[in-house]
Design a protein around this motif. Sequence first.
Motif, short mmCIF file in Angstrom:
data_model
loop_
_atom_site.label_atom_id
_atom_site.label_comp_id
_atom_site.label_asym_id
_atom_site.label_seq_id
_atom_site.Cartn_x
_atom_site.Cartn_y
_atom_site.Cartn_z
N UNK A 294 0.47 -1.01 0.09
CA UNK A 294 -0.03 0.06 -0.12
C UNK A 294 0.77 1.30 -0.02
N UNK A 295 2.14 1.39 0.69
CA UNK A 295 2.80 2.51 0.82
C UNK A 295 3.16 3.09 -0.65
N UNK B 218 1.24 6.12 -2.04
CA UNK B 218 1.47 7.60 -2.03
C UNK B 218 2.07 8.09 -3.32
N UNK C 240 -1.16 8.48 -5.74
CA UNK C 240 -2.11 9.77 -4.93
C UNK C 240 -1.63 11.07 -4.97
N UNK D 298 -1.58 -1.65 4.81
CA UNK D 298 -1.72 -0.20 4.87
C UNK D 298 -1.20 0.71 6.05
N UNK D 299 -0.81 -0.08 7.22
CA UNK D 299 -0.41 0.78 8.26
C UNK D 299 1.03 0.96 8.08
N UNK D 300 1.76 0.49 7.15
CA UNK D 300 3.01 0.72 7.11
C UNK D 300 3.30 1.90 6.07
N UNK D 301 3.65 3.20 6.47
CA UNK D 301 3.77 4.28 5.40
C UNK D 301 5.18 4.42 4.86
N UNK E 221 8.89 10.66 5.43
CA UNK E 221 7.98 11.25 5.06
C UNK E 221 8.47 12.68 4.18
N UNK F 33 -3.13 1.71 -8.99
CA UNK F 33 -2.06 1.04 -8.23
C UNK F 33 -2.95 0.06 -7.35
N UNK F 34 -4.07 0.11 -7.08
CA UNK F 34 -4.77 -0.86 -6.22
C UNK F 34 -5.18 -2.09 -6.91
#
Lengths: 525, 39
Positions: A73-74, A77, A80, A226-229, A240, A290-291
């Motif tokens: 998921x990261x 970014x 998006x 998705x909780x890993x950024x 970041x 990307x999904x």
Amino acid sequence: MSVAAWGWTFLIAFGAFMVWIGLRGMIKTVTSDDYATARGSYRGWTLGLSYMAVVASGSTFMGIPGLAYAYGFKAGYYPMLYPIGIYIGTMLIARRMKRAGDRLSSQTVPDFLGDLYRSTALRIIAALVSIFLIYYLMSQLAASGQMFDVILGVPYRWGVVMAIVLVVAYMITGGAHADIITDAVQGLFMLAIAVFVIGAFLVAMGIEGGGGPAAVNAALDPELRWDVHTDPSVATFSSWWVILLLFIAHLGFVAQPHLGNKFFALRGGGQTRQFILFSSLTGLTVGFLFLGGVLGRAIGVEVEAPDQIIPAMFLQLLPGWAAAALAVAILAAIISTADGLLMSISQIFANDIYRKTWVRLRGGDVNSPEVDRRALLIGRVGILLTGVVATLAVMNPPELLAILLWVGIGGIISSLTGPLFVGLFWKGATAFGATSAAVLAFAVYFAIHLGPQFGFYEGVYPWNENPFASTGVASMLGVLLTVVLSRFGTPLPADHVEHVHAEESDDEWDGTLDQRPEGLAEVGR
Amino acid sequence: MNVMVVGLLSIALYGVVLALWLSFDKRRSLGAKREVVEP
């Protein structure tokens, strides 16, 4: 029928349609200005769709879902955030560039910079940097070769040749008109695939028991969820700060010649609003492709290279005809970027170097019908030659393509963002400031990113590996340098500055003004 | 907060910027219109 047979059927129909559009474009093309810009010809929504298709390119369908397949998921970014950067940049300059470019009869981005600053040196530097777009074209051709290979079973080399023959056929005839209309149609295809992929993700298609996005997330390895950024070991998402630079790097994306020239085709400044609305909403939607990469990883689709995840997943989940239709639509995405690139590269020679530099240096009239006819011919021959060179260069799938690609994109954005943005917003910008900023910003990009990439020295992580972060820094510096160094140059003549910056007249706003360059007005359409 | 929420919030923020720009741009365009002179 097999997938390949369906693929051929759709491909032949698609090719015939594109060539037909090319021939229609030829009817509208009389002057080199029609050929290069299709000036004042299109409404905001048509051009918006077309612009989105060019921006999205093969990477939206192959490279980015590939990143999501590899990193989870990261990777989201990137797709998006990059459209937000690109469309804010477009929002800032589209209307001003349309207005000034029409008044100055500019045909390309390097040409526009030369006209804006009244500087031959800047025009030539921008044109030379823009020739690097050929690497971008090469990457699109290589991507289409892979698509032909996966879906139709055509060997890679033949795939590349077929793609370039199709593009050259309609671009040589229809020029900018063919570029814009085919891209708008291709944009519709791309939107349809994106909506399908988003739907497949939302219902967790292919995952036993279904269950929606949460089920897709649960099916992934923990480090891909998705909780890993961020991931310090992946240069693009290492922190970041780097993710923010990804956004900043794309603000200047519009400075690339195959994008910045599109505004001239708007039918009046009043169409800018519709243009921005359409292009950005559709552009943000296709980013969510990307999904498909995430979903493919969750359901365990096996691929030779991550880039092939979307076509491979189609083959696994869908009936043959649907997989083939979607694959041809992806080819459309790749081709829609390739045609704009071909156009821009050929215009560097026809307009920036021949018409606006060579003819002027020899004291000729750039708007004489004879020069115009010759520029039109150079543009058409240029498309053919550029196509041949790019095709030969990717006959063996290039390993360093991603690096070469960012020599072009990163170099152009770093170099041209400052002169373009500052010159459109600040009346005090000078040719000296813009020209030196263009050179210095490119040098900084080279020092922090290209030098290490070419293996000259180690460099500093993540700049040495991350082209977005390097472009972000170099282009911000370009803006700053254009402002600071402009203090040391001779101010532009007041009447020129007023001509460039004055508000649109009613005719300019409504697109009812004949904007053909003086001297060519008598040439019929 | 997960990646999708951050991404969608960023896009929502873009929506706000777009709305502001559309309203700002409209006013300027109206200001630039030529006055209609009655014969």
